[in-house]
Enzyme design. Structure first.
Site, PDB file in Angstrom:
ATOM      1  N   GLY A  14     -15.303   4.534 -11.509  1.00 38.53           N
ATOM      2  CA  GLY A  14     -16.232   3.504 -11.988  1.00 38.53           C
ATOM      3  C   GLY A  14     -17.694   3.745 -11.635  1.00 38.53           C
ATOM      4  N   SER A 141     -21.662  -9.514  -7.487  1.00 41.98           N
ATOM      5  CA  SER A 141     -20.986  -9.791  -8.754  1.00 41.98           C
ATOM      6  C   SER A 141     -21.439 -11.116  -9.355  1.00 41.98           C
ATOM      7  CB  SER A 141     -19.476  -9.832  -8.527  1.00 41.98           C
ATOM      8  OG  SER A 141     -18.838 -10.331  -9.679  1.00 41.98           O
ATOM      9  N   TYR A 175     -12.065 -13.258  -4.194  1.00 40.89           N
ATOM     10  CA  TYR A 175     -13.082 -12.289  -4.631  1.00 40.89           C
ATOM     11  C   TYR A 175     -14.416 -13.009  -4.826  1.00 40.89           C
ATOM     12  CZ  TYR A 175     -15.324  -8.761  -7.665  1.00 40.89           C
ATOM     13  OH  TYR A 175     -16.196  -7.852  -8.221  1.00 40.89           O
TER      14      TYR A 175
HETATM   15  N1  NAP Z   1     -16.893  -3.418 -13.282  1.00 41.31           N
HETATM   16  C1  NAP Z   1     -17.361  -4.660 -13.313  1.00 41.31           C
HETATM   17  O1  NAP Z   1     -17.371  -5.320 -14.363  1.00 41.31           O
HETATM   18  C2  NAP Z   1     -17.921  -5.305 -12.061  1.00 41.31           C
HETATM   19  C3  NAP Z   1     -18.439  -6.606 -12.140  1.00 41.31           C
HETATM   20  C4  NAP Z   1     -18.948  -7.192 -10.992  1.00 41.31           C
HETATM   21  C5  NAP Z   1     -18.963  -6.478  -9.801  1.00 41.31           C
HETATM   22  N2  NAP Z   1     -18.456  -5.213  -9.749  1.00 41.31           N
HETATM   23  C6  NAP Z   1     -18.477  -4.523  -8.448  1.00 41.31           C
HETATM   24  O2  NAP Z   1     -18.868  -3.161  -8.639  1.00 41.31           O
HETATM   25  C7  NAP Z   1     -18.299  -2.352  -7.625  1.00 41.31           C
HETATM   26  C8  NAP Z   1     -17.618  -1.150  -8.279  1.00 41.31           C
HETATM   27  O3  NAP Z   1     -16.578  -1.611  -9.120  1.00 41.31           O
HETATM   28  P1  NAP Z   1     -16.008  -0.760 -10.349  1.00 41.31           P
HETATM   29  O4  NAP Z   1     -16.046  -1.629 -11.530  1.00 41.31           O
HETATM   30  O5  NAP Z   1     -16.678   0.557 -10.401  1.00 41.31           O
HETATM   31  O6  NAP Z   1     -14.475  -0.644  -9.932  1.00 41.31           O
HETATM   32  P2  NAP Z   1     -13.527   0.602  -9.568  1.00 41.31           P
HETATM   33  O7  NAP Z   1     -13.699   1.695 -10.570  1.00 41.31           O
HETATM   34  O8  NAP Z   1     -12.157   0.042  -9.385  1.00 41.31           O
HETATM   35  O9  NAP Z   1     -14.094   1.075  -8.180  1.00 41.31           O
HETATM   36  C9  NAP Z   1     -13.794   0.453  -6.975  1.00 41.31           C
HETATM   37  C10 NAP Z   1     -13.724   1.531  -5.928  1.00 41.31           C
HETATM   38  O10 NAP Z   1     -13.499   0.888  -4.659  1.00 41.31           O
HETATM   39  C11 NAP Z   1     -12.536   1.664  -3.991  1.00 41.31           C
HETATM   40  N3  NAP Z   1     -11.883   0.896  -2.949  1.00 41.31           N
HETATM   41  C12 NAP Z   1     -11.198  -0.257  -3.048  1.00 41.31           C
HETATM   42  N4  NAP Z   1     -10.724  -0.614  -1.850  1.00 41.31           N
HETATM   43  C13 NAP Z   1     -11.129   0.325  -0.982  1.00 41.31           C
HETATM   44  C14 NAP Z   1     -10.967   0.517   0.400  1.00 41.31           C
HETATM   45  N5  NAP Z   1     -10.259  -0.334   1.149  1.00 41.31           N
HETATM   46  N6  NAP Z   1     -11.537   1.582   0.987  1.00 41.31           N
HETATM   47  C15 NAP Z   1     -12.241   2.483   0.251  1.00 41.31           C
HETATM   48  N7  NAP Z   1     -12.428   2.357  -1.068  1.00 41.31           N
HETATM   49  C16 NAP Z   1     -11.867   1.294  -1.673  1.00 41.31           C
HETATM   50  C17 NAP Z   1     -11.567   2.117  -5.060  1.00 41.31           C
HETATM   51  O11 NAP Z   1     -10.800   3.188  -4.578  1.00 41.31           O
HETATM   52  P3  NAP Z   1      -9.316   3.520  -5.115  1.00 41.31           P
HETATM   53  O12 NAP Z   1      -9.511   4.302  -6.382  1.00 41.31           O
HETATM   54  O13 NAP Z   1      -8.699   4.295  -4.009  1.00 41.31           O
HETATM   55  O14 NAP Z   1      -8.622   2.203  -5.364  1.00 41.31           O
HETATM   56  C18 NAP Z   1     -12.560   2.509  -6.146  1.00 41.31           C
HETATM   57  O15 NAP Z   1     -13.045   3.799  -5.914  1.00 41.31           O
HETATM   58  C19 NAP Z   1     -17.338  -3.268  -6.852  1.00 41.31           C
HETATM   59  O16 NAP Z   1     -17.981  -3.712  -5.679  1.00 41.31           O
HETATM   60  C20 NAP Z   1     -17.110  -4.438  -7.794  1.00 41.31           C
HETATM   61  O17 NAP Z   1     -16.802  -5.625  -7.103  1.00 41.31           O
HETATM   62  C21 NAP Z   1     -17.924  -4.608 -10.845  1.00 41.31           C
END
Ligand code: NAP
Length: 321
Positions: A14, A141, A175
Site C-alpha cells: 500500500g 484517517s 480503529y
Molecule cells: N487505504 C486507505 O484508504 C486508508 C485510509 C485511511 C487511513 N489509512 C492509513 O494508511 C496507512 C497505510 O495503509 P494502507 O492502506 O497502505 O494499508 P496496507 O497496504 O494494508 O498497509 C498496512 C501495512 O501495515 C503493516 N502492519 C500491520 N500491522 C503491523 C504490525 N503489527 N507490525 C508491522 N507492520 C504492520 C502491514 O503489514 P502486513 O503486510 O504484514 O500485514 C502493511 O504493510 C495505515 O496507517 C492506514 O490506517 C489508509
C-alpha cells in the site's frame, strides 16, 4: 536533502510501499520496517531494482510487540548513526475480526496504532535528536470524522485485558478511536519534542486503493464495501507523495503539531458547540476541520499517560531505555 535516513513501518504494501519507493527513487536511505521478512523481501528487491538505489534496507519489526520494537531499535542504532525521518505508517484494521490482545495484553488495534508509535519513537529518540531536521509523521484517517458526533469518546476502560463493555466489540470502532488517539498523541509529542527540534505531524488519509492482500484481511462484508470504495480511491502513490512532501519539503520544515489534509493544508479544529445542521454537514463532507474532541487536553494527557504507563511497566524486562 537527498541523503536522509528514513524508517517506514509497514513498508511492504500500500502507501508504505509506494512511499519506500519514492524515497528510494530520490536517493534516500530507506529502512523498510516490516513484520513479515519473507513477503517483504520481494518488495525490497523490487524497489532496489526499479529505483537503482541499493540503500534500501529491510528490518524486522512488529509494532504491536514491545519485544520486537526493542530488538528493532537496538539493531537500528547499531547499524545507523542517526534517524532523520520516522513514518508510522503501519496499522491494524482487520475489520470484522474478533477482540484480540497483543502479546503485551493490549487490545491489538490500540497496541499497533497508538502504543506502537509511542514506544518506537521513544526508543529511537536519541537517534532522532542527532538529525539536523528530524521529522515524524503519523498516518491518520478520515475515520476520526465520527468524532464530530459529540457522544463519541475513547473507551479507556477497554484498551487492555479482556473486553468488558456491554456494547459489541468491533475493530471498526477501535480503529476509529485509535486514529483519534494518534492525532492526540501527535499534538502531545510535538509539544514534548519541540525543544529537541523534532517535528511531529499527522496526515489525515481520506482513501487510497487497497491491495488484494489487505482486502483479504477483512471479513467478506467489509471486503465488499472496501472493493466499492477502491473504485473511487486514488492510487497509494498519491498519499505516498504527501508523506514525501511533509517529510522533506522546506515548506514543512518548521511545522509541528499539525494535522494535514490530503491537499497538505493544515486542518483546524471545529468548534465544540453545534454550529447548525448546514455547518455540520460541511464539516463531515469537507477536509478542513477535525473534531473538537482532539483538542481536549484532559483526554490528550490521558492517552499520553496510558502509553507511558503501559510501556514503562514493561521496560524493566529490556536492556534499553
Ligand atoms: N487505504 C486507505 O484508504 C486508508 C485510509 C485511511 C487511513 N489509512 C492509513 O494508511 C496507512 C497505510 O495503509 P494502507 O492502506 O497502505 O494499508 P496496507 O497496504 O494494508 O498497509 C498496512 C501495512 O501495515 C503493516 N502492519 C500491520 N500491522 C503491523 C504490525 N503489527 N507490525 C508491522 N507492520 C504492520 C502491514 O503489514 P502486513 O503486510 O504484514 O500485514 C502493511 O504493510 C495505515 O496507517 C492506514 O490506517 C489508509
Amino acid at each position: 536533502m537527498n541523503n536522509r535516513i528514513v524508517v517506514i513501518t509497514g513498508a511492504n504494501s500500500g502507501i508504505g510501499k509506494a512511499a519506500a519507493k519514492q524515497f528510494a527513487k530520490e536517493g534516500h536511505t530507506v529502512i523498510m520496517a516490516c513484520r513479515n521478512i519473507e513477503v517483504s523481501r520481494k518488495t525490497q528487491e523490487e524497489i532496489v531494482t526499479s529505483t537503482n538505489n541499493t540503500q534500501v534496507d529491510l528490518m524486522k519489526l512488529d509494532v504491536s510487540s514491545f519485544e520486537s520494537m526493542y530488538q528493532f531499535a537496538d539493531e537500528f542504532m547499531s547499524k545507523y548513526e542517526k534517524l532523520d525521518i520516522l513514518i508510522h505508517n503501519a496499522a491494524y484494521f482487520n475489520h470484522g475480526a474478533k477482540h484480540t490482545l497483543s502479546t503485551d495484553g493490549i487490545e491489538l488495534t490500540f497496541a499497533t496504532n497508538v502504543v506502537g508509535p509511542y514506544l518506537l519513537t521513544n526508543l529511537l529518540l536519541d537517534h532522532l535528536k542527532k538529525s539536523d531536521d528530524a521529522r515524524i509523521l503519523h498516518a491518520g484517517s478520515n475515520i476520526i470524522k465520527h468524532f464530530f458526533d459529540p457522544k463519541r469518546e475513547i473507551d479507556f476502560d477497554n484498551l487492555t485485558g479482556e473486553y468488558k463493555s456491554s456494547e459489541k466489540f468491533t475493530v471498526y470502532k477501535m480503529y476509529c478511536q485509535s486514529k483519534m488517539a494518534l492525532v492526540m498523541l501527535t499534538f502531545k509529542m510535538a509539544e514534548e519534542y519541540e525543544s529537541e527540534g523534532i517535528k511531529v505531524n499527522a496526515l489525515q488519509i481520506n482513501g487510497a486503493k487497497m491491495s488484494k492482500e489487505t482486502l483479504q484481511k477483512v471479513t467478506l462484508g467489509y471486503r465488499m464495501v472496501a472493493s466499492i470504495q477502491n473504485l473511487f480511491f486514488r492510487q497509494p502513490s498519491y498519499m505516498a507523495n504527501n508523506y514525501y512532501e511533509l517529510c522533506t519539503s522546506d515548506r514543512f520544515k518548521d511545522k509541528t503539531g499539525k494535522l494535514f489534509n490530503d491537499k497538505l493544508d493544515v486542518m483546524t479544529p471545529a468548534l465544540a458547540e453545534s454550529q447548525g445542521f448546514l455547518e455540520e454537514i460541511k464539516q463531515v463532507t469537507g477536509t478542513n476541520k477535525y473534531p473538537a474532541y482532539a483538542q481536549k487536553k484532559v483526554v490528550r494527557e490521558k492517552v499520553w499517560e496510558l502509553c507511558k504507563e503501559l510501556t514503562e511497566s514493561n521496560s524493566n524486562n529490556h536492556n534499553i531505555l
